[in-house]
Design an enzyme around this catalytic site. Structure first.
Site, PDB file in Angstrom:
ATOM      1  CG  ASP A   1      -1.838  -1.001   1.207  1.00 17.28           C
ATOM      2  OD1 ASP A   1      -2.076  -1.571  -0.017  1.00 17.28           O
ATOM      3  OD2 ASP A   1      -2.691  -1.486   2.240  1.00 17.28           O
ATOM      4  CB  VAL A   2       3.790   2.369   2.006  1.00 21.68           C
ATOM      5  CG1 VAL A   2       4.586   3.780   2.305  1.00 21.68           C
ATOM      6  CG2 VAL A   2       2.991   2.099   3.615  1.00 21.68           C
TER       7      VAL A   2
ATOM      8  N   PRO B   1     -23.314  35.286   8.451  1.00 21.65           N
ATOM      9  CG  PRO B   1     -24.802  33.618   9.492  1.00 21.65           C
ATOM     10  CD  PRO B   1     -23.643  34.031   8.157  1.00 21.65           C
TER      11      PRO B   1
ATOM     12  CG  ASP C   1     -22.476  46.488   6.710  1.00 20.93           C
ATOM     13  OD1 ASP C   1     -22.571  45.475   7.524  1.00 20.93           O
ATOM     14  OD2 ASP C   1     -22.702  46.509   5.558  1.00 20.93           O
TER      15      ASP C   1
ATOM     16  CE  LYS D   1     -25.960  49.886   4.478  1.00 21.98           C
ATOM     17  NZ  LYS D   1     -26.857  49.501   3.430  1.00 21.98           N
TER      18      LYS D   1
ATOM     19  N   GLY E   1     -23.916  38.417   6.048  1.00 20.86           N
ATOM     20  CA  GLY E   1     -24.781  37.252   5.386  1.00 20.86           C
ATOM     21  C   GLY E   1     -24.194  37.264   3.770  1.00 20.86           C
ATOM     22  CG  ASP E   2     -26.015  36.238  -0.761  1.00 17.34           C
ATOM     23  OD1 ASP E   2     -25.366  35.543  -1.117  1.00 17.34           O
ATOM     24  OD2 ASP E   2     -26.600  37.152  -1.284  1.00 17.34           O
TER      25      ASP E   2
ATOM     26  CB  ILE F   1     -30.186  37.913   0.930  1.00 20.23           C
ATOM     27  CG1 ILE F   1     -30.363  36.703  -0.344  1.00 20.23           C
ATOM     28  CG2 ILE F   1     -31.294  37.802   1.901  1.00 20.23           C
ATOM     29  CD1 ILE F   1     -30.379  35.320   0.047  1.00 20.23           C
TER      30      ILE F   1
ATOM     31  CB  THR G   1     -28.719  34.499   3.657  1.00 22.25           C
ATOM     32  OG1 THR G   1     -29.502  35.529   3.885  1.00 22.25           O
ATOM     33  CG2 THR G   1     -29.412  33.373   3.451  1.00 22.25           C
ATOM     34  CB  ALA G   2     -29.278  36.358   8.787  1.00 22.87           C
TER      35      ALA G   2
ATOM     36  CG  MET H   1     -33.568  44.318   8.218  1.00 22.71           C
ATOM     37  SD  MET H   1     -33.183  45.435   6.745  1.00 22.71           S
ATOM     38  CE  MET H   1     -33.943  44.227   5.535  1.00 22.71           C
TER      39      MET H   1
HETATM   40  N1  SAH Z   1     -27.288  40.203   3.555  1.00 17.08           N
HETATM   41  C1  SAH Z   1     -27.751  39.923   4.976  1.00 17.08           C
HETATM   42  C2  SAH Z   1     -29.104  40.644   5.591  1.00 17.08           C
HETATM   43  C3  SAH Z   1     -28.836  42.007   5.734  1.00 17.08           C
HETATM   44  S1  SAH Z   1     -30.359  42.823   6.561  1.00 17.08           S
HETATM   45  C4  SAH Z   1     -27.853  38.283   5.031  1.00 17.08           C
HETATM   46  O1  SAH Z   1     -27.979  37.786   3.795  1.00 17.08           O
HETATM   47  O2  SAH Z   1     -28.109  37.797   6.138  1.00 17.08           O
HETATM   48  C5  SAH Z   1     -30.015  42.820   8.179  1.00 17.08           C
HETATM   49  C6  SAH Z   1     -30.806  41.782   9.001  1.00 17.08           C
HETATM   50  O3  SAH Z   1     -30.333  40.535   8.756  1.00 17.08           O
HETATM   51  C7  SAH Z   1     -30.935  42.072  10.308  1.00 17.08           C
HETATM   52  O4  SAH Z   1     -31.711  43.121  10.940  1.00 17.08           O
HETATM   53  C8  SAH Z   1     -31.305  40.590  10.984  1.00 17.08           C
HETATM   54  O5  SAH Z   1     -32.774  40.468  10.921  1.00 17.08           O
HETATM   55  C9  SAH Z   1     -30.612  39.749   9.967  1.00 17.08           C
HETATM   56  N2  SAH Z   1     -29.475  39.487  10.521  1.00 17.08           N
HETATM   57  C10 SAH Z   1     -28.147  39.560   9.986  1.00 17.08           C
HETATM   58  N3  SAH Z   1     -27.151  38.790  10.733  1.00 17.08           N
HETATM   59  C11 SAH Z   1     -27.732  38.177  11.821  1.00 17.08           C
HETATM   60  C12 SAH Z   1     -27.421  37.411  12.794  1.00 17.08           C
HETATM   61  N4  SAH Z   1     -26.318  36.995  12.976  1.00 17.08           N
HETATM   62  N5  SAH Z   1     -28.280  36.866  13.691  1.00 17.08           N
HETATM   63  C13 SAH Z   1     -29.648  37.346  13.345  1.00 17.08           C
HETATM   64  N6  SAH Z   1     -30.296  38.003  12.396  1.00 17.08           N
HETATM   65  C14 SAH Z   1     -29.210  38.518  11.438  1.00 17.08           C
END
Ligand code: SAH
Length: 454
Positions: free
Chosen positions: A22-23, A225, A248, A270, A302-303, A306, A331-332, A382
């Site tokens: 094998d080796v 997230p 941000d 933001k 997140g993404d 989105i 995404t979250a 949000m």
């Molecule tokens: N682009 C990001 C969303 C931005 S809008 C994505 O795809 O996840 C911002 C919102 O995302 C927040 O108000 C909250 O509702 C949600 N969010 C982002 N990060 C989060 C986290 N770690 N835990 C819970 N909610 C989160």
């Protein structure tokens, strides 16, 4: 330096491998990949060796080791399971001044084989001098993950361009700048990774001809997230190459710790309710930095596409003809659901999932009737400040009051908190959590009790 690192060309050169288990098989694969004229000596051969012999990829020498096997060899590998035989091979090689690699006692060998990350023509070799092979392997795995697959193609393309670049850029610094742009162009990387040769050639031409003042580019990178482990490999590579990072509030410290130390960081935080920096100003920062020739990464929670206003930022860049690329992120909704044990869809509960913004300009802007329908999962981003409105509208439009809901605060981070209850309690639950938080509404939420880990 205990060993002198050297890459040697083995193509068509005779190499001897003693052992055929094998080796030895693993060593044979490497030697064959390097194009060696491979001779293998052993009393018995594993099926792989017999197969290679049939295909005339190797020559077999039957029987116990004999020193004359070494005649004409450039390199020897002793890979039998018998230490004494391996030592015998090493001694014979030493006598004939042929480099020899010993599999079980690398420190006694005159040659060691490093762990290799192969992006031919680019090769990275890692060795611990035989002292900590597992450490070398772990390091190799890390590098393997950090070095994108397309690097080989990039290096090949660079090889073909060398003469042209030499004529086009007279000064060494001009050439160096070109190569830096070439190797760090995210768009070129992306097209090569997609195998789009024509487009890659086009981008190369633009890089060769563009005015040095206008060569920046912007990558919109989804940071996920919060948990740094959820950043994509591509995202990581980009933030480690960037000159400027524009980020941000939603980008976690864990992610920011991965940013190249000497990159400039611009905070454009933001927060719902008040925008520290208006979107137009963010767009302007991105354009300005890119027009200065910087590699800009716009890092977004997140993404980027989105609820990230990524589209608007790209429109601004496109208007100024600034090259850009987008790297998706987790995404979250995906992150929070996974880390709180809530499957967003489930055969018995929800056939669709809706990602909805709770940042409502005016009541009635959402199609509440469809949102209140059965067999789906709603995820509100949000939504905290609008919890009362969401609760009331969904109930008015027919969703049952005892529909399970969960609010996930700071999802995927060490500070994650999950508060759950029913739709009838949504407003009260929202008072218990702080932003950033996500609302998940649907019968899948009830599965959390059985699916969460302890
Ligand atoms: N682009 C990001 C969303 C931005 S809008 C994505 O795809 O996840 C911002 C919102 O995302 C927040 O108000 C909250 O509702 C949600 N969010 C982002 N990060 C989060 C986290 N770690 N835990 C819970 N909610 C989160």
């Amino acid at each position: 330096m205990d060993y002198f690192p050297l890459f040697c060309r083995l193509q068509g050169r005779r190499c001897l491998l003693v052992g055929a288990g094998d080796v030895a098989e693993r060593k044979a694969r490497l030697l064959l990949a390097a194009g060696a004229d491979l001779w293998v000596g052993a009393p018995d051969f594993s099926p792989a060796f017999r197969h290679w012999a049939q295909q005339q990829a190797v020559t077999l020498l039957h029987g116990p080791f004999e020193p004359h096997w070494l005649t004409g060899c450039w390199l020897v590998v002793a890979a039998t399971s018998d230490n004494a035989v391996n030592q015998q091979v090493a001694d014979a090689a030493e006598k004939q001044q042929i480099f020899c690699n010993l599999v079980d006692a690398p420190q006694q060998a005159s040659a060691i084989m490093p762990s290799v990350i192969d992006r031919s023509p680019l090769m990275v070799a890692v060795s611990s001098g035989g002292r900590a092979p597992v450490l070398a392997r772990l390091l190799r795995e890390k590098l393997e993950a950090m070095l994108p697959q397309h690097l080989g193609k990039l290096a090949q393309r660079a090889g073909a361009l060398r003469d042209r670049v030499k004529t086009q850029f007279a000064s060494p610094s001009g050439r160096r700048h070109f190569w830096e742009r070439f190797f760090s162009s995210e768009r070129l990387a992306q097209t090569l990774a997609n195998g789009d040769e024509d487009r890659a050639a086009q981008i190369t031409e633009t890089l060769l001809s563009a005015d040095p003042a206008v060569r920046g580019e912007v990558a919109l990178v989804g940071a996920g997230p919060g948990d740094a482990g959820l950043l994509t490999l591509k995202g990581l590579q980009l933030i480690q190459q960037a000159d400027v990072i524009v980020y941000d509030r939603l980008v976690s410290d864990a992610i920011l710790n991965l940013v190249r130390r000497d990159a400039e960081r611009i905070f454009v935080g933001k927060q719902a309710g008040y925008h520290c920096v208006p979107q137009e100003a963010i767009n302007q920062v991105l354009c300005e930095q890119a027009l200065r020739g910087k590699r800009v990464v716009r890092l977004k929670g997140g993404d980027p596409f989105i609820f990230g206003r990524g589209g608007e930022e790209l429109e601004a860049l496109a208007q100024q003809q600034i090259p850009f690329s987008v790297v998706p992120g987790i995404t979250a909704a995906s992150g929070c659901a996974a880390y709180s044990g809530i499957p967003l869809t489930h055969r018995n509960h929800a056939q669709s999932v809706r990602l909805v913004t709770g940042h409502l300009q005016k009541t009635g802007s959402l199609a509440w009737q469809t949102l209140a329908a059965e067999r789906q999962t709603l995820v509100f981003y949000m939504g905290l400040t609008q919890a009362a409105e969401i609760q009331q509208q969904l109930i008015t439009h027919g969703m049952r009051r005892d529909m399970p809901v969960a609010l996930v605060e700071n999802g995927t981070t060490p500070r994650q908190r999950v508060v759950s209850g029913t739709l009838g309690e949504l407003e009260a639950l929202a008072d218990q959590v702080a932003s950033p938080a996500l609302m998940i509404i649907g019968s899948v939420v009830a599965l959390r009790e059985t699916l969460r880990w302890f």
